[in-house]
Structures are given as structure tokens and as C-alpha cells.
Design a protein around this motif. Sequence first.
Motif, short mmCIF file in Angstrom:
data_model
loop_
_atom_site.label_atom_id
_atom_site.label_comp_id
_atom_site.label_asym_id
_atom_site.label_seq_id
_atom_site.Cartn_x
_atom_site.Cartn_y
_atom_site.Cartn_z
N ASN A 181 58.43 -7.14 16.77
CA ASN A 181 59.75 -6.70 16.29
C ASN A 181 60.74 -7.83 16.58
OD1 ASN A 181 58.13 -4.29 17.13
ND2 ASN A 181 59.83 -3.23 16.19
N VAL A 182 61.85 -7.84 15.85
CA VAL A 182 62.87 -8.88 16.09
C VAL A 182 63.43 -8.72 17.50
CG1 VAL A 182 65.13 -9.75 15.35
CG2 VAL A 182 63.45 -9.05 13.64
N SER A 183 63.91 -7.52 17.81
CA SER A 183 64.45 -7.28 19.14
C SER A 183 64.43 -5.77 19.40
CB SER A 183 65.87 -7.80 19.27
OG SER A 183 66.70 -7.10 18.37
N ALA A 184 64.47 -5.42 20.65
CA ALA A 184 64.48 -3.99 21.01
C ALA A 184 65.65 -3.74 21.94
CB ALA A 184 63.17 -3.64 21.70
N PRO A 185 66.17 -2.51 21.94
CA PRO A 185 67.26 -2.20 22.87
C PRO A 185 66.81 -2.35 24.33
CG PRO A 185 66.71 -0.30 21.46
CD PRO A 185 65.75 -1.37 21.13
N THR A 186 67.74 -2.48 25.24
CA THR A 186 67.37 -2.74 26.65
C THR A 186 66.63 -1.56 27.28
OG1 THR A 186 69.60 -2.06 27.16
CG2 THR A 186 69.17 -4.42 27.23
N TRP A 187 66.83 -0.37 26.72
CA TRP A 187 66.11 0.80 27.28
C TRP A 187 64.68 0.91 26.76
CZ3 TRP A 187 65.06 3.38 22.88
CH2 TRP A 187 66.00 3.33 21.83
N PHE A 188 64.28 0.00 25.86
CA PHE A 188 62.94 0.07 25.29
C PHE A 188 61.99 -0.64 26.26
CE2 PHE A 188 59.51 -0.38 22.26
CZ PHE A 188 59.73 0.62 21.32
N ASP A 189 61.45 0.12 27.22
CA ASP A 189 60.61 -0.50 28.25
C ASP A 189 59.15 -0.62 27.78
OD1 ASP A 189 59.59 2.06 28.43
OD2 ASP A 189 60.64 2.56 30.29
N SER A 190 58.31 -1.16 28.65
CA SER A 190 56.91 -1.40 28.23
C SER A 190 56.18 -0.10 27.94
CB SER A 190 56.16 -2.15 29.31
OG SER A 190 56.84 -3.33 29.59
N ARG A 191 56.59 0.97 28.60
CA ARG A 191 55.95 2.27 28.29
C ARG A 191 56.22 2.62 26.83
NH1 ARG A 191 54.42 5.42 32.67
NH2 ARG A 191 54.61 7.30 31.42
N MET A 192 57.46 2.37 26.38
CA MET A 192 57.79 2.68 24.98
C MET A 192 57.08 1.73 24.01
SD MET A 192 61.67 3.99 24.79
CE MET A 192 61.42 4.69 23.17
N SER A 193 56.84 0.49 24.45
CA SER A 193 56.08 -0.43 23.58
C SER A 193 54.72 0.18 23.28
CB SER A 193 55.88 -1.79 24.26
OG SER A 193 57.09 -2.47 24.31
N ILE A 194 54.22 0.99 24.22
CA ILE A 194 52.92 1.64 24.02
C ILE A 194 53.09 2.96 23.25
CG2 ILE A 194 51.00 2.78 25.24
CD1 ILE A 194 51.35 0.54 27.39
N THR A 195 54.01 3.83 23.74
CA THR A 195 54.09 5.18 23.14
C THR A 195 54.81 5.20 21.80
OG1 THR A 195 56.15 5.64 24.34
CG2 THR A 195 54.11 6.31 25.42
N ASN A 196 55.64 4.18 21.53
CA ASN A 196 56.42 4.19 20.30
C ASN A 196 55.99 3.12 19.30
OD1 ASN A 196 59.14 3.79 18.66
ND2 ASN A 196 59.20 5.78 19.66
N SER A 197 55.45 2.00 19.77
CA SER A 197 55.05 0.93 18.85
C SER A 197 53.53 0.81 18.75
CB SER A 197 55.64 -0.42 19.31
OG SER A 197 57.05 -0.35 19.31
N ALA A 198 52.84 0.64 19.88
CA ALA A 198 51.38 0.44 19.82
C ALA A 198 50.66 1.64 19.21
CB ALA A 198 50.83 0.15 21.22
N VAL A 199 51.29 2.82 19.24
CA VAL A 199 50.62 4.00 18.64
C VAL A 199 50.28 3.77 17.17
CG1 VAL A 199 51.36 5.82 20.24
CG2 VAL A 199 52.89 5.10 18.39
N HIS A 200 51.13 2.99 16.47
CA HIS A 200 50.80 2.65 15.07
C HIS A 200 49.45 1.94 15.01
CE1 HIS A 200 54.29 3.57 12.60
NE2 HIS A 200 55.10 3.05 13.51
N GLU A 201 49.26 1.02 15.97
CA GLU A 201 48.01 0.23 15.98
C GLU A 201 46.83 1.15 16.32
OE1 GLU A 201 48.40 -2.89 15.03
OE2 GLU A 201 50.59 -2.77 15.17
N PHE A 202 47.02 2.05 17.29
CA PHE A 202 45.91 2.94 17.67
C PHE A 202 45.46 3.75 16.44
CE2 PHE A 202 48.22 3.27 22.03
CZ PHE A 202 47.81 1.99 22.36
#
Length: 321
Positions: free
Chosen positions: A144-165
Motif C-alpha cells: 500500500n502507499v501508506s497506512a494510518p498510524t493506528w494500522f499496526d502489524s496485527r492489522m496488516s495481517i487481519t485486514n490486508s494479508a487476509v486477501h492473500e490467504f
Amino acid sequence: MGAEHARILAFRTPGACLQSIYDADASRSKALAAETSAPSVAGDPLALVHDPDVDAVVIASPDATHHDLVIACLEARKPVLCEKPLAATESECHRIVEAETAIGRRLVQVGYMRRFDPWYVDLKTRLESKRLGAPLMLHCAHRNVSAPTWFDSRMSITNSAVHEFDIVRWLLSDDLVGVQTFQPGVRQPNAAGAPVFLVLETERGRLVDIEVHVNAAYGYDVVAELVCEKGTLSLGSNTLSTIKSERASGAPFPEDWRGRFAEAYRLQMQAWIRSAAGGTPGGSSAWDGYMAAIVANAALRSLERKGRAAIERPARPTLYD
Ligand code: ISE
């Protein structure tokens, strides 16, 4: 995403009628209703679900609200297209699967829109032609270009990587059985915005690596390269045009997923509307949404404890065969 879905329904989905809109911010729902000529604005999401003039519901609200809204649609026996993730936790996803199984009819589709993306569909078609032999490895990147500061690594998994899964399970027709999560150069697990790198094993012994980099700066970029026995298959380019300028040649990147997956969102909506008018939904089912949540949970366990985490696979109800 809600406004985007409303526009797709109103302007780009033949046969659909956008009847009602709810937004927690009433001024936004009114403005969107005016823009899309939707005849009604709901004062409450449950009132919209139970409105007799509403036949089917699209949910694009914050993740934590998905479970209750999907359950309300199931209770009203209305087809529902719910944005990913299906729900905020694995147990909430499980409850949705149980509720749908008890009804005995598929009513839920999860908005894992990549299954409708012409580039991913082409990759799957070529893989299934078997010209390149069996798949062995899959390299994926989600930038992604950038993420808000509250977008932590847990969200990288639950909100972004889920597309990949979801797309990996669909592409390979295989389930994921183990995962290990790494964070390059990061001592503190779960540091906000830091890249996450996952290595997954599938039931049939394939290996998959996924980079999730939500502050990649240069553009929204989704990459997949499939290594097969007799060659490789790579996901086509993100854009239609090539720019030649200042003695260099290149392709512009979209700002975010709405540009990259515009066609996928449109095709997803068209297919869902057709199924809502009397049929079984295609795309990602509640079961697939539950599986993505199980993989995400295992990836989170691995992030926190370091080391490989096994991915459990509960028995699949026949409704999802
Ligand atoms: C976002 O919620 C999406 O669904 C996008 O498709 C994804 O690329 C992004 O990383 C998520 O945050």
C-alpha cells in the motif's frame, strides 16, 4: 468502500436498484443518496436490513460491526455481500457459519473481490490448463502507499494479508496448514506500519511467501508469481498505460485498491446481484471467510510467540462442498 459499492450498484450493475443507504454519519448517507438517486436513507442499520423494500444487503462498515449485521441479514433470510474480513474474530466467523448452516441455504458472500479480478482469473485458468505442470511455490506481495498510524502489524495481517490467504487457497485449490510470521529489522513485534513477511505451507506441500508492506510509498501494488514444475506464471501489470517521459518508460501505479481492483469490484457485484435474484452466491463463502480468519489468527500467534504456528482445519459442513 461503502460509497464505492453504492456507486457500483447504482451506475454499473444492470438489474440492480439501490434502494436504501445507512451511514453512521447521516450527512454522508444523504449526500450519497442524492448522488446515486437512492430513494431512501435509513436511520439505523437494522431498520435497513428489515426494510421490506430491501431484498439484499451490502455491508461495508467497520470490521467489528460485521458479525451482528451479517447475523441480522441471516435472520431476515436476505442475501448479504459483506466486505472482508467476514467478522472481527475467528469465533464470530464461526458463529456466522453455524447460523448459515442451520438455515441450510447459502446467503453470505464475503467481499474477497480478487476472485473476480481478470488478472487472477487468467492466472488460475493458465495454472489449471496444466501446461506448466504442478505449482510448487507462490511469491506474493501486497503493498500500500501508506497506512494510518493506528494500522499496526496485527492489522496488516487481519485486514490486508487476509486477501492473500483467501486468494492463495482459491488459486491453488489447496488449504493452508502452517505459517510463520517475520518482521524484517523490527525488534518490537506489532510495530505500526512495519512490513510483515509470512511463510506458509499448504496441505499439498506447496510453499507460499507473502510480503505485506503497508507503507511502500511508491504506489498500490499487488504481486503474485507462481513457480510451477515447467515454468512460472506472474500476475499481469496493474495498469493499462505506459508512460514514456524524461528518457524513461514506466507504468503508473494506482493510489489504492479501488483503482487496481475496479473491474473486480464491478464483476463481483454483478455476479452477486445475479445470485441474489435467485441462486447460490459465487465468490468467497462464509466458510472461506472463516478459513481466512483461522489463518490470520495462526499468523498472529506466530508474530507474538515467534516460530511456526499450525493452522487448524475444522470439518467443513456439506453446505460448502
Ligand atoms: C483494505 O482494507 C483493503 O481491503 C485493501 O484491498 C487492501 O489492499 C488494504 O491493505 C486493506 O487495508
